[in-house]
Design a protein around this motif. Structure first.
Motif, PDB file in Angstrom:
ATOM      1  N   LYS A   1      -8.925  -2.421 -21.579  1.00  0.00           N
ATOM      2  CA  LYS A   1      -9.106  -3.873 -21.416  1.00  0.00           C
ATOM      3  C   LYS A   1      -7.792  -4.596 -21.667  1.00  0.00           C
ATOM      4  CE  LYS A   1     -13.991  -4.014 -22.638  1.00  0.00           C
ATOM      5  NZ  LYS A   1     -14.981  -4.460 -23.631  1.00  0.00           N
ATOM      6  N   HIS A   2      -7.060  -4.171 -22.687  1.00  0.00           N
ATOM      7  CA  HIS A   2      -5.759  -4.745 -22.988  1.00  0.00           C
ATOM      8  C   HIS A   2      -4.794  -4.497 -21.828  1.00  0.00           C
ATOM      9  CE1 HIS A   2      -2.341  -5.066 -26.219  1.00  0.00           C
ATOM     10  NE2 HIS A   2      -2.228  -5.971 -25.277  1.00  0.00           N
ATOM     11  N   LEU A   3      -4.816  -3.306 -21.270  1.00  0.00           N
ATOM     12  CA  LEU A   3      -3.966  -2.975 -20.134  1.00  0.00           C
ATOM     13  C   LEU A   3      -4.309  -3.835 -18.917  1.00  0.00           C
ATOM     14  CD1 LEU A   3      -1.786  -1.121 -18.897  1.00  0.00           C
ATOM     15  CD2 LEU A   3      -3.643   0.456 -18.298  1.00  0.00           C
ATOM     16  N   ALA A   4      -5.589  -4.033 -18.658  1.00  0.00           N
ATOM     17  CA  ALA A   4      -6.011  -4.866 -17.526  1.00  0.00           C
ATOM     18  C   ALA A   4      -5.551  -6.313 -17.722  1.00  0.00           C
ATOM     19  CB  ALA A   4      -7.528  -4.806 -17.359  1.00  0.00           C
ATOM     20  N   ALA A   5      -5.700  -6.834 -18.933  1.00  0.00           N
ATOM     21  CA  ALA A   5      -5.243  -8.193 -19.215  1.00  0.00           C
ATOM     22  C   ALA A   5      -3.732  -8.297 -19.038  1.00  0.00           C
ATOM     23  CB  ALA A   5      -5.641  -8.601 -20.633  1.00  0.00           C
ATOM     24  N   TYR A   6      -3.005  -7.285 -19.486  1.00  0.00           N
ATOM     25  CA  TYR A   6      -1.544  -7.237 -19.343  1.00  0.00           C
ATOM     26  C   TYR A   6      -1.138  -7.330 -17.877  1.00  0.00           C
ATOM     27  CZ  TYR A   6       3.108  -5.081 -19.223  1.00  0.00           C
ATOM     28  OH  TYR A   6       4.421  -4.824 -18.987  1.00  0.00           O
ATOM     29  N   VAL A   7      -1.764  -6.522 -17.045  1.00  0.00           N
ATOM     30  CA  VAL A   7      -1.412  -6.499 -15.621  1.00  0.00           C
ATOM     31  C   VAL A   7      -1.758  -7.827 -14.957  1.00  0.00           C
ATOM     32  CG1 VAL A   7      -1.972  -5.426 -13.409  1.00  0.00           C
ATOM     33  CG2 VAL A   7      -1.556  -3.999 -15.412  1.00  0.00           C
ATOM     34  N   ILE A   8      -2.958  -8.327 -15.184  1.00  0.00           N
ATOM     35  CA  ILE A   8      -3.407  -9.555 -14.527  1.00  0.00           C
ATOM     36  C   ILE A   8      -2.565 -10.750 -14.955  1.00  0.00           C
ATOM     37  CG2 ILE A   8      -5.335 -11.188 -14.383  1.00  0.00           C
ATOM     38  CD1 ILE A   8      -7.188  -8.679 -14.551  1.00  0.00           C
ATOM     39  N   VAL A   9      -2.374 -10.923 -16.244  1.00  0.00           N
ATOM     40  CA  VAL A   9      -1.626 -12.076 -16.744  1.00  0.00           C
ATOM     41  C   VAL A   9      -0.171 -12.022 -16.290  1.00  0.00           C
ATOM     42  CG1 VAL A   9      -0.740 -13.184 -18.842  1.00  0.00           C
ATOM     43  CG2 VAL A   9      -3.137 -12.525 -18.700  1.00  0.00           C
ATOM     44  N   ASN A  10       0.454 -10.854 -16.377  1.00  0.00           N
ATOM     45  CA  ASN A  10       1.861 -10.768 -15.995  1.00  0.00           C
ATOM     46  C   ASN A  10       2.058 -10.919 -14.492  1.00  0.00           C
ATOM     47  OD1 ASN A  10       3.545 -10.456 -18.413  1.00  0.00           O
ATOM     48  ND2 ASN A  10       2.139  -8.772 -18.785  1.00  0.00           N
ATOM     49  N   LEU A  11       1.151 -10.409 -13.686  1.00  0.00           N
ATOM     50  CA  LEU A  11       1.242 -10.655 -12.249  1.00  0.00           C
ATOM     51  C   LEU A  11       1.132 -12.149 -11.958  1.00  0.00           C
ATOM     52  CD1 LEU A  11      -0.810  -7.743 -10.645  1.00  0.00           C
ATOM     53  CD2 LEU A  11       1.648  -8.143 -10.497  1.00  0.00           C
ATOM     54  N   PHE A  12       0.225 -12.813 -12.643  1.00  0.00           N
ATOM     55  CA  PHE A  12       0.062 -14.258 -12.467  1.00  0.00           C
ATOM     56  C   PHE A  12       1.327 -15.010 -12.867  1.00  0.00           C
ATOM     57  CE2 PHE A  12      -1.202 -18.383 -14.279  1.00  0.00           C
ATOM     58  CZ  PHE A  12      -1.705 -18.977 -13.139  1.00  0.00           C
ATOM     59  N   LEU A  13       1.898 -14.672 -14.029  1.00  0.00           N
ATOM     60  CA  LEU A  13       3.097 -15.365 -14.499  1.00  0.00           C
ATOM     61  C   LEU A  13       4.296 -15.122 -13.579  1.00  0.00           C
ATOM     62  CD1 LEU A  13       2.860 -14.737 -18.348  1.00  0.00           C
ATOM     63  CD2 LEU A  13       2.457 -16.880 -17.128  1.00  0.00           C
ATOM     64  N   ILE A  14       4.441 -13.891 -13.122  1.00  0.00           N
ATOM     65  CA  ILE A  14       5.555 -13.585 -12.227  1.00  0.00           C
ATOM     66  C   ILE A  14       5.362 -14.269 -10.872  1.00  0.00           C
ATOM     67  CG2 ILE A  14       6.679 -11.691 -10.973  1.00  0.00           C
ATOM     68  CD1 ILE A  14       6.210  -9.992 -13.533  1.00  0.00           C
ATOM     69  N   ALA A  15       4.116 -14.309 -10.382  1.00  0.00           N
ATOM     70  CA  ALA A  15       3.842 -15.013  -9.119  1.00  0.00           C
ATOM     71  C   ALA A  15       4.117 -16.512  -9.271  1.00  0.00           C
ATOM     72  CB  ALA A  15       2.396 -14.772  -8.687  1.00  0.00           C
ATOM     73  N   MET A  16       3.753 -17.085 -10.415  1.00  0.00           N
ATOM     74  CA  MET A  16       4.046 -18.513 -10.645  1.00  0.00           C
ATOM     75  C   MET A  16       5.544 -18.758 -10.603  1.00  0.00           C
ATOM     76  SD  MET A  16       1.358 -19.898 -13.538  1.00  0.00           S
ATOM     77  CE  MET A  16       2.643 -20.870 -14.213  1.00  0.00           C
TER      78      MET A  16
END
Length: 83
Positions: A26-41
Motif C-alpha cells: 500500500k505504501h509502495l502504491a501511494a509512493y508511485v501514484i503521488v510521485n507520478l502526480f507531482l512529477i506530472a504537475m
C-alpha cells in the motif's frame, strides 16, 4: 477441535507478517501514484526555457524512496525475530 497454543501463536505471527507485507505494498502504491502526480504537475507547469530535470523535480520521490527502502527491513525484521 481446539487449536494448540503454539499453533495459535504461529497463526498470529503469520497474520502480522501478511499485514506488514500488505502495508508495504500500500505504501509502495501511494509512493508511485503521488510521485507520478507531482512529477506530472511539474511537467505541465513548466515555463518556457525552464529545466525539467532538476533535483527539485524529483526530491520528493528521492527522499520518500529512502524511507520506502528501509520500511521492509524494519517491519519484516520485527516479525521474524520472534522466539
Amino acid at each position: 477441535m481446539e487449536r494448540s497454543f503454539e499453533e495459535a501463536q504461529r497463526l498470529e505471527r503469520a497474520r502480522k507478517k501478511v499485514q506488514s507485507i500488505m502495508g508495504f505494498y500500500k505504501h509502495l502504491a501511494a509512493y508511485v501514484i503521488v510521485n507520478l502526480f507531482l512529477i506530472a504537475m511539474k511537467w505541465f507547469d513548466l515555463d518556457p526555457g525552464e529545466e525539467f530535470f532538476t533535483f527539485g523535480t524529483f526530491s520528493t520521490a528521492f527522499f520518500w524512496g529512502i524511507g520506502l527502502v528501509f520500511r521492509p527491513h524494519v517491519s519484516w525484521r520485527v516479525h521474524t525475530v520472534s522466539a
